[in-house]
Scaffold this active site. Structure first.
Site, PDB file in Angstrom:
ATOM      1  N   GLY A 136      16.053  30.753 -49.624  1.00 56.52           N
ATOM      2  CA  GLY A 136      16.389  29.360 -49.365  1.00 56.52           C
ATOM      3  C   GLY A 136      15.322  28.319 -49.625  1.00 56.52           C
ATOM      4  N   GLU A 142      14.136  36.969 -49.146  1.00 52.35           N
ATOM      5  CA  GLU A 142      15.114  37.086 -50.230  1.00 52.35           C
ATOM      6  C   GLU A 142      15.158  35.807 -51.082  1.00 52.35           C
ATOM      7  OE1 GLU A 142      18.748  37.511 -48.030  1.00 52.35           O
ATOM      8  OE2 GLU A 142      18.336  39.547 -47.423  1.00 52.35           O
ATOM      9  N   PRO A 143      14.054  35.403 -51.688  1.00 53.35           N
ATOM     10  CA  PRO A 143      14.112  34.181 -52.499  1.00 53.35           C
ATOM     11  C   PRO A 143      14.838  34.420 -53.813  1.00 53.35           C
ATOM     12  CG  PRO A 143      11.942  35.180 -52.667  1.00 53.35           C
ATOM     13  CD  PRO A 143      12.724  36.031 -51.711  1.00 53.35           C
ATOM     14  N   GLY A 144      15.649  33.473 -54.225  1.00 58.65           N
ATOM     15  CA  GLY A 144      16.324  33.550 -55.522  1.00 58.65           C
ATOM     16  C   GLY A 144      15.916  32.353 -56.375  1.00 58.65           C
ATOM     17  N   ARG A 159      26.464  23.332 -61.990  1.00 65.37           N
ATOM     18  CA  ARG A 159      25.837  22.756 -60.794  1.00 65.37           C
ATOM     19  C   ARG A 159      26.043  21.238 -60.662  1.00 65.37           C
ATOM     20  NH1 ARG A 159      21.285  22.772 -59.343  1.00 65.37           N
ATOM     21  NH2 ARG A 159      21.667  23.436 -57.202  1.00 65.37           N
ATOM     22  N   TYR A 176      27.951  20.551 -57.258  1.00 68.51           N
ATOM     23  CA  TYR A 176      27.112  20.122 -56.121  1.00 68.51           C
ATOM     24  C   TYR A 176      26.492  18.752 -56.339  1.00 68.51           C
ATOM     25  CZ  TYR A 176      26.912  25.276 -55.920  1.00 68.51           C
ATOM     26  OH  TYR A 176      27.207  26.612 -55.936  1.00 68.51           O
ATOM     27  N   CYS A 225      37.754  19.281 -71.272  1.00 69.70           N
ATOM     28  CA  CYS A 225      38.761  18.222 -71.086  1.00 69.70           C
ATOM     29  C   CYS A 225      38.940  17.820 -69.639  1.00 69.70           C
ATOM     30  CB  CYS A 225      40.082  18.685 -71.666  1.00 69.70           C
ATOM     31  SG  CYS A 225      39.873  19.125 -73.383  1.00 69.70           S
ATOM     32  N   GLU A 226      37.893  17.404 -68.990  1.00 68.78           N
ATOM     33  CA  GLU A 226      38.038  16.754 -67.683  1.00 68.78           C
ATOM     34  C   GLU A 226      36.811  15.887 -67.427  1.00 68.78           C
ATOM     35  OE1 GLU A 226      37.727  19.483 -64.193  1.00 68.78           O
ATOM     36  OE2 GLU A 226      38.283  21.007 -65.650  1.00 68.78           O
TER      37      GLU A 226
HETATM   38  N1  LLP Z   1      19.931  35.548 -49.250  1.00 69.11           N
HETATM   39  C1  LLP Z   1      21.219  35.279 -48.980  1.00 69.11           C
HETATM   40  C2  LLP Z   1      21.910  36.047 -47.955  1.00 69.11           C
HETATM   41  C3  LLP Z   1      21.879  34.243 -49.685  1.00 69.11           C
HETATM   42  O1  LLP Z   1      23.146  33.977 -49.411  1.00 69.11           O
HETATM   43  C4  LLP Z   1      21.177  33.509 -50.673  1.00 69.11           C
HETATM   44  C5  LLP Z   1      21.836  32.451 -51.440  1.00 69.11           C
HETATM   45  C6  LLP Z   1      19.840  33.855 -50.924  1.00 69.11           C
HETATM   46  C7  LLP Z   1      19.245  34.872 -50.195  1.00 69.11           C
HETATM   47  C8  LLP Z   1      19.006  33.154 -51.956  1.00 69.11           C
HETATM   48  O2  LLP Z   1      18.824  31.805 -51.678  1.00 69.11           O
HETATM   49  P1  LLP Z   1      17.847  30.921 -52.602  1.00 69.11           P
HETATM   50  O3  LLP Z   1      16.424  31.397 -52.367  1.00 69.11           O
HETATM   51  O4  LLP Z   1      18.252  31.135 -54.014  1.00 69.11           O
HETATM   52  O5  LLP Z   1      18.057  29.539 -52.144  1.00 69.11           O
HETATM   53  N2  LLP Z   1      25.040  28.312 -56.242  1.00 69.11           N
HETATM   54  C9  LLP Z   1      24.255  27.473 -55.362  1.00 69.11           C
HETATM   55  C10 LLP Z   1      23.342  28.272 -54.444  1.00 69.11           C
HETATM   56  C11 LLP Z   1      24.061  29.312 -53.597  1.00 69.11           C
HETATM   57  C12 LLP Z   1      23.137  30.122 -52.731  1.00 69.11           C
HETATM   58  C13 LLP Z   1      23.863  31.239 -52.084  1.00 69.11           C
HETATM   59  N3  LLP Z   1      23.068  32.128 -51.301  1.00 69.11           N
HETATM   60  C14 LLP Z   1      23.483  26.467 -56.206  1.00 69.11           C
HETATM   61  O6  LLP Z   1      23.617  26.470 -57.430  1.00 69.11           O
HETATM   62  O7  LLP Z   1      22.741  25.654 -55.668  1.00 69.11           O
END
Ligand code: LLP
Length: 421
Positions: A239, A275-277, A314, A318, A346-347
């Protein structure tokens, strides 16, 4: 910081000119930088130095196997949220003991796949799910390691669609019910309770909500221990946000986040998982697109691109901002003009930016969306029968296509026609 910089008037990905990739693979495409991916992983890994920890990359952000392999070779574990992600992580060579399984709706089949293939832990989100994990574990004659995801009811102060830690959200069990739920877990013979999990949302730009949540986790750890549970691992979710604009106030750095974790939870002697993404992949990727037309409207001008909302959703989903830059560096002091930057779908929702100042651009010019590495390619679709766009990975002066653009025949032949037609 990333590795997409101008050199001699042209945008590069590490040591490769973007225009060279465009000539080789066509547009639009995603391009990722190995150096940036590794740098961001290391920032987290270093931030937790001195603490027993594992950084589990949330592979939902960008799940190409080449990206997973790059991170896994640097020592990352993976956070998966479906049987498909689990299989993809295994296919990229990630061992089961480094894979955590999150998500509110794990099916018995997905649980079975993970128990057979090996799993670090399931982050359990409800009592019915806990019962199913127990039943599958007993059927296989194994013990399923679990944490329970608690919902701490804190405001993550982020976009409503990506906040997960309020009581109104579908995620986790209310922290107030934790004792009851952990007692149930301890009574189920197929489960081994090892810790607590929390994740409050995505694109958080302040530490405060994390700190509130982690303080609640610290209290809960002590309470559950006093109730006889051997809590030894804390999964703190992902997050941490990224700067989407260069002018913005920058979100806290991983090192500050790590220091806060040590301060709030360090005394408990638990293994820490994060759990960073987004922070790992977001600024490690660009979407590159070409201007098809410059169209003059009644009161505004449009840049019509060959990339569209199906390729990068995105902004439509969002209201997200992505910096958009010309691949040929604009001359210093050149006059910028406002454009609505749109795709060909087309939107009207197929709009990337409204009244965005851009340097003079013409049909055929290349532009790049910055910060598109996370939740870009993975959320793309073939809406309007537009092929999924290729992904390219750069490493120093080399680049490789890591996902091909499908041919129209491949797309069309996926349909099957019932015999009555
Ligand atoms: N762990 C869990 C349980 C999660 O649900 C998520 C993201 C993460 C880790 C990773 O979070 P991050 O570090 O990436 O913020 N599609 C949306 C974001 C959806 C995130 C869902 N869960 C966007 O494009 O902003």
């Amino acid at each position: 910081m990333d590795h997409f910089l101008y050199r001699d008037g042209a945008l590069f990905a590490e040591d490769v000119p973007i225009s060279e990739i465009a000539a080789a693979v066509g547009t639009p495409f995603y391009v990722y930088s190995t150096a940036t991916l590794l740098r961001h992983f290391k920032l987290f890994d270093d931030a937790l130095e001195g603490t027993d920890h594992l950084v589990c990359y949330a592979m939902k952000a960008a799940s190409n196997q080449a990206i997973l392999k790059t991170l896994a070779q640097a020592g990352a574990g993976m956070d998966v949220v479906s049987g498909g992600e689990y299989r993809r992580a295994k296919a990229a060579g990630v061992p089961g003991e480094k894979i955590v399984f999150s998500g509110v709706g794990k099916t018995a089949d997905e649980i079975r796949t993970a128990l057979i293939g090996g799993i670090r832990q399931f982050n359990v989100e409800s009592e019915p799910e806990m019962q199913v994990i127990n039943a599958v574990a007993l059927e296989l004659g194994v013990n399923a390691p679990i944490t329970v995801r608690v919902n701490p009811d804190v405001d993550a102060k982020t976009h409503a669609k990506i906040a997960t830690g309020k009581s109104e959200n579908k995620f986790g069990i209310p922290i107030s019910r934790a004792s009851e739920v952990y007692a149930l877990a301890a009574s189920l013979p197929g489960l081994e309770v090892i810790g607590i999990d929390v994740h409050i949302g995505s694109q958080l730009t302040e530490l405060e909500p994390f700190e509130l949540a982690y303080n609640k986790v610290a209290e809960l750890t002590e309470r559950l221990r006093s109730e006889g549970h051997n809590i030894r691992r804390l999964d703190l979710g992902g997050g941490l946000g990224i700067p989407y604009t260069r002018s913005n106030d920058a979100p806290p750095l991983p090192v500050e986040y790590g220091a806060m974790i040590k301060k709030t939870l360090g005394h408990l002697g638990c293994e820490i998982e994060i759990e960073p993404g987004r922070l790992i992949a977001g600024n490690a990727g660009l979407m590159v697109s070409r201007v098809i037309y410059v169209k003059s409207g009644e009161d505004r001008d449009f840049l019509i691109l060959d990339g569209a909302m199906n390729d990068l959703i995105r902004p439509a989903m969002y209201e997200a901002h992505h910096d958009i830059v010309a691949v040929d560096e604009p001359a210093a002091g050149v006059e910028q003009r406002p454009y609505d930057i749109v795709g060909p779908v087309c939107e009207s929702g197929d709009t990337f930016a409204k009244q965005r100042n851009m340097p003079p651009l013409k049909s055929g010019d290349l532009i790049a969306f910055r910060s598109a590495g996370a939740y870009g390619a993975v959320m793309s679709s073939e809406y309007n029968t537009r092929p999924l766009i290729p992904e390219v990975l750069v490493n120093g002066d080399q680049f490789a296509v890591i996902r091909e653009r499908p041919s129209f025949d491949e797309i069309i032949n996926r349909d099957t026609i019932p015999e009555w037609l």
